[in-house]
Design a protein around this motif. Structure first.
Motif, PDB file in Angstrom:
ATOM      1  N   PRO A 151       6.466   4.091   5.887  1.00 47.32           N
ATOM      2  CA  PRO A 151       7.796   4.552   5.487  1.00 47.32           C
ATOM      3  C   PRO A 151       8.097   5.965   5.941  1.00 47.32           C
ATOM      4  CG  PRO A 151       6.329   4.435   3.585  1.00 47.32           C
ATOM      5  CD  PRO A 151       5.629   3.749   4.718  1.00 47.32           C
ATOM      6  N   ASP A 152       7.079   6.805   6.154  1.00 49.25           N
ATOM      7  CA  ASP A 152       7.329   8.166   6.609  1.00 49.25           C
ATOM      8  C   ASP A 152       7.960   8.189   7.999  1.00 49.25           C
ATOM      9  OD1 ASP A 152       6.385   9.277   4.302  1.00 49.25           O
ATOM     10  OD2 ASP A 152       4.375   9.689   5.069  1.00 49.25           O
ATOM     11  N   PRO A 201      14.970  -0.340   6.906  1.00 44.63           N
ATOM     12  CA  PRO A 201      13.780   0.122   6.197  1.00 44.63           C
ATOM     13  C   PRO A 201      12.565  -0.703   6.572  1.00 44.63           C
ATOM     14  CG  PRO A 201      15.141  -1.206   4.750  1.00 44.63           C
ATOM     15  CD  PRO A 201      15.923  -1.022   6.027  1.00 44.63           C
ATOM     16  N   VAL A 202      11.390  -0.089   6.433  1.00 44.45           N
ATOM     17  CA  VAL A 202      10.165  -0.836   6.663  1.00 44.45           C
ATOM     18  C   VAL A 202      10.019  -1.889   5.570  1.00 44.45           C
ATOM     19  CG1 VAL A 202       9.023   1.063   7.814  1.00 44.45           C
ATOM     20  CG2 VAL A 202       8.832   0.846   5.347  1.00 44.45           C
ATOM     21  N   SER A 203       9.140  -2.875   5.810  1.00 47.89           N
ATOM     22  CA  SER A 203       8.987  -3.953   4.849  1.00 47.89           C
ATOM     23  C   SER A 203       8.587  -3.411   3.481  1.00 47.89           C
ATOM     24  CB  SER A 203       7.950  -4.962   5.348  1.00 47.89           C
ATOM     25  OG  SER A 203       6.699  -4.345   5.507  1.00 47.89           O
ATOM     26  N   SER A 204       9.037  -4.086   2.445  1.00 47.78           N
ATOM     27  CA  SER A 204       8.921  -3.538   1.101  1.00 47.78           C
ATOM     28  C   SER A 204       7.497  -3.562   0.555  1.00 47.78           C
ATOM     29  CB  SER A 204       9.846  -4.297   0.142  1.00 47.78           C
ATOM     30  OG  SER A 204       9.514  -5.670   0.132  1.00 47.78           O
ATOM     31  N   ARG A 240      20.179   9.517   1.020  1.00 47.51           N
ATOM     32  CA  ARG A 240      20.410   8.074   1.073  1.00 47.51           C
ATOM     33  C   ARG A 240      19.140   7.314   1.450  1.00 47.51           C
ATOM     34  NH1 ARG A 240      26.244   6.658   2.246  1.00 47.51           N
ATOM     35  NH2 ARG A 240      25.452   4.795   3.299  1.00 47.51           N
ATOM     36  N   THR A 241      18.406   7.817   2.453  1.00 52.32           N
ATOM     37  CA  THR A 241      17.212   7.103   2.911  1.00 52.32           C
ATOM     38  C   THR A 241      16.142   7.083   1.837  1.00 52.32           C
ATOM     39  OG1 THR A 241      17.692   7.776   5.189  1.00 52.32           O
ATOM     40  CG2 THR A 241      15.477   6.966   4.712  1.00 52.32           C
ATOM     41  N   ARG A 242      15.921   8.224   1.201  1.00 49.10           N
ATOM     42  CA  ARG A 242      14.923   8.258   0.132  1.00 49.10           C
ATOM     43  C   ARG A 242      15.374   7.412  -1.052  1.00 49.10           C
ATOM     44  NH1 ARG A 242      11.001  11.954   1.167  1.00 49.10           N
ATOM     45  NH2 ARG A 242      11.472  13.493   2.786  1.00 49.10           N
ATOM     46  N   LEU A 261      14.362   3.864  -0.165  1.00 50.74           N
ATOM     47  CA  LEU A 261      12.919   3.682  -0.308  1.00 50.74           C
ATOM     48  C   LEU A 261      12.515   3.624  -1.792  1.00 50.74           C
ATOM     49  CD1 LEU A 261      11.554   6.033   2.483  1.00 50.74           C
ATOM     50  CD2 LEU A 261      11.643   3.545   2.512  1.00 50.74           C
ATOM     51  N   LYS A 262      13.142   4.460  -2.608  1.00 46.53           N
ATOM     52  CA  LYS A 262      12.825   4.467  -4.029  1.00 46.53           C
ATOM     53  C   LYS A 262      13.320   3.176  -4.686  1.00 46.53           C
ATOM     54  CE  LYS A 262      12.894   7.511  -8.069  1.00 46.53           C
ATOM     55  NZ  LYS A 262      13.300   8.838  -8.591  1.00 46.53           N
ATOM     56  N   ALA A 263      14.474   2.690  -4.243  1.00 44.44           N
ATOM     57  CA  ALA A 263      15.006   1.443  -4.788  1.00 44.44           C
ATOM     58  C   ALA A 263      14.088   0.273  -4.457  1.00 44.44           C
ATOM     59  CB  ALA A 263      16.412   1.186  -4.235  1.00 44.44           C
ATOM     60  N   ILE A 264      13.497   0.279  -3.250  1.00 46.00           N
ATOM     61  CA  ILE A 264      12.536  -0.752  -2.880  1.00 46.00           C
ATOM     62  C   ILE A 264      11.297  -0.652  -3.763  1.00 46.00           C
ATOM     63  CG2 ILE A 264      10.965  -1.529  -1.056  1.00 46.00           C
ATOM     64  CD1 ILE A 264      13.111  -0.665   0.965  1.00 46.00           C
ATOM     65  N   THR A 265      10.831   0.584  -3.936  1.00 43.02           N
ATOM     66  CA  THR A 265       9.635   0.806  -4.738  1.00 43.02           C
ATOM     67  C   THR A 265       9.803   0.291  -6.151  1.00 43.02           C
ATOM     68  OG1 THR A 265       9.211   2.825  -3.479  1.00 43.02           O
ATOM     69  CG2 THR A 265       8.030   2.573  -5.550  1.00 43.02           C
ATOM     70  N   LEU A 266      10.960   0.538  -6.748  1.00 45.04           N
ATOM     71  CA  LEU A 266      11.234   0.155  -8.133  1.00 45.04           C
ATOM     72  C   LEU A 266      11.792  -1.264  -8.252  1.00 45.04           C
ATOM     73  CD1 LEU A 266      12.796   3.507  -9.406  1.00 45.04           C
ATOM     74  CD2 LEU A 266      10.436   2.729  -9.613  1.00 45.04           C
ATOM     75  N   ARG A 267      11.825  -1.972  -7.119  1.00 41.51           N
ATOM     76  CA  ARG A 267      12.296  -3.366  -7.083  1.00 41.51           C
ATOM     77  C   ARG A 267      13.757  -3.512  -7.521  1.00 41.51           C
ATOM     78  NH1 ARG A 267       7.942  -6.783  -6.326  1.00 41.51           N
ATOM     79  NH2 ARG A 267       5.894  -5.822  -6.619  1.00 41.51           N
TER      80      ARG A 267
END
Length: 212
Positions: free
Chosen positions: A90-91, A130-133, A199-201, A204-210
């Motif tokens: 993700p970086d 985004p990269v795969s979740s 927006r990008t972070r 990524l955070k939304a993916i992390t938190l499902r």
């Protein structure tokens, strides 16, 4: 601009990869104006050769893909760059965005997705997929203090998904048949709930938190 008229520069240090991409893209009517095994060679060639989109591997000896984007932007060259990578990190997405890349895809993307990405960049659009979740969630563990400040509505989730696809507020508004100002309000609310200004972070955070 018609898709058949799109001219690209292709940079990858693996000859077989370049040959495969060339064959794939030429069958779809895309012209390979130049190709090279390094970012340095492409940078030099672009000083005298016009292209509509640059496709570059991220990891290359010498000037890598992200450094290539930075060098182009430093000399005032705004040619859209689509970065390809096999690394599910993700970086890389954040670094690509910060360097000024307009597109980012994993190399295992479907040929249709690659063709669409090139066409979109040639039209002046942005596609920072985004990269795969899975790896993202594995990397960032859930912590209660990182949870969203409140629940998301169905429409906010829909906006987030379009944000994840790299769509602008105007494009999201068009897709959802809403005013651009309304989308700006949704984005502001989403960033506030995820406690981030980026927006990008946020994606990524939304993916992390499902959330998406």
């Amino acid at each position: 601009m018609s898709e058949a008229a799109v001219r690209i520069a292709l940079a990858d240090d693996q000859a077989l990869v370049r040959a495969g991409l060339r064959a794939l893209l030429e069958r779809r009517g895309i012209e390979i104006a130049l190709e090279a095994e390094s970012g340095d060679a492409v940078l030099d060639a672009l000083a005298t050769t016009r292209v509509d989109v640059v496709i570059s591997d991220v990891r290359m000896p010498g000037l890598d893909g992200i450094a290539l984007v930075g060098a182009l932007r430093e000399r005032g060259d705004a040619t859209p760059v689509l970065l390809l990578t096999t690394f599910d990190d993700p970086d890389l997405l954040l670094r690509a965005r910060d360097a000024g890349a307009q597109g980012f895809l994993l190399k295992d993307a479907a040929p249709d997705d690659l063709h669409e990405a090139i066409a979109r960049l040639a039209r002046g659009e942005v596609l920072l997929a985004p990269v795969s979740s899975g790896p993202v969630r594995a990397r960032y563990r859930y912590h209660a203090d990182n949870a969203p400040r409140s629940l998301f509505s169905e429409r906010e989730v829909a906006v987030l998904r379009l944000m994840a696809g790299g769509y602008s507020n105007k494009e999201i508004a068009r897709a959802m048949f809403l005013a651009e100002g309304t989308i700006k309000n949704y984005v502001s609310a989403i960033l506030d709930k995820l406690d981030t200004r980026d927006r990008t972070r946020a994606v990524l955070k939304a993916i992390t938190l499902r959330v998406i």
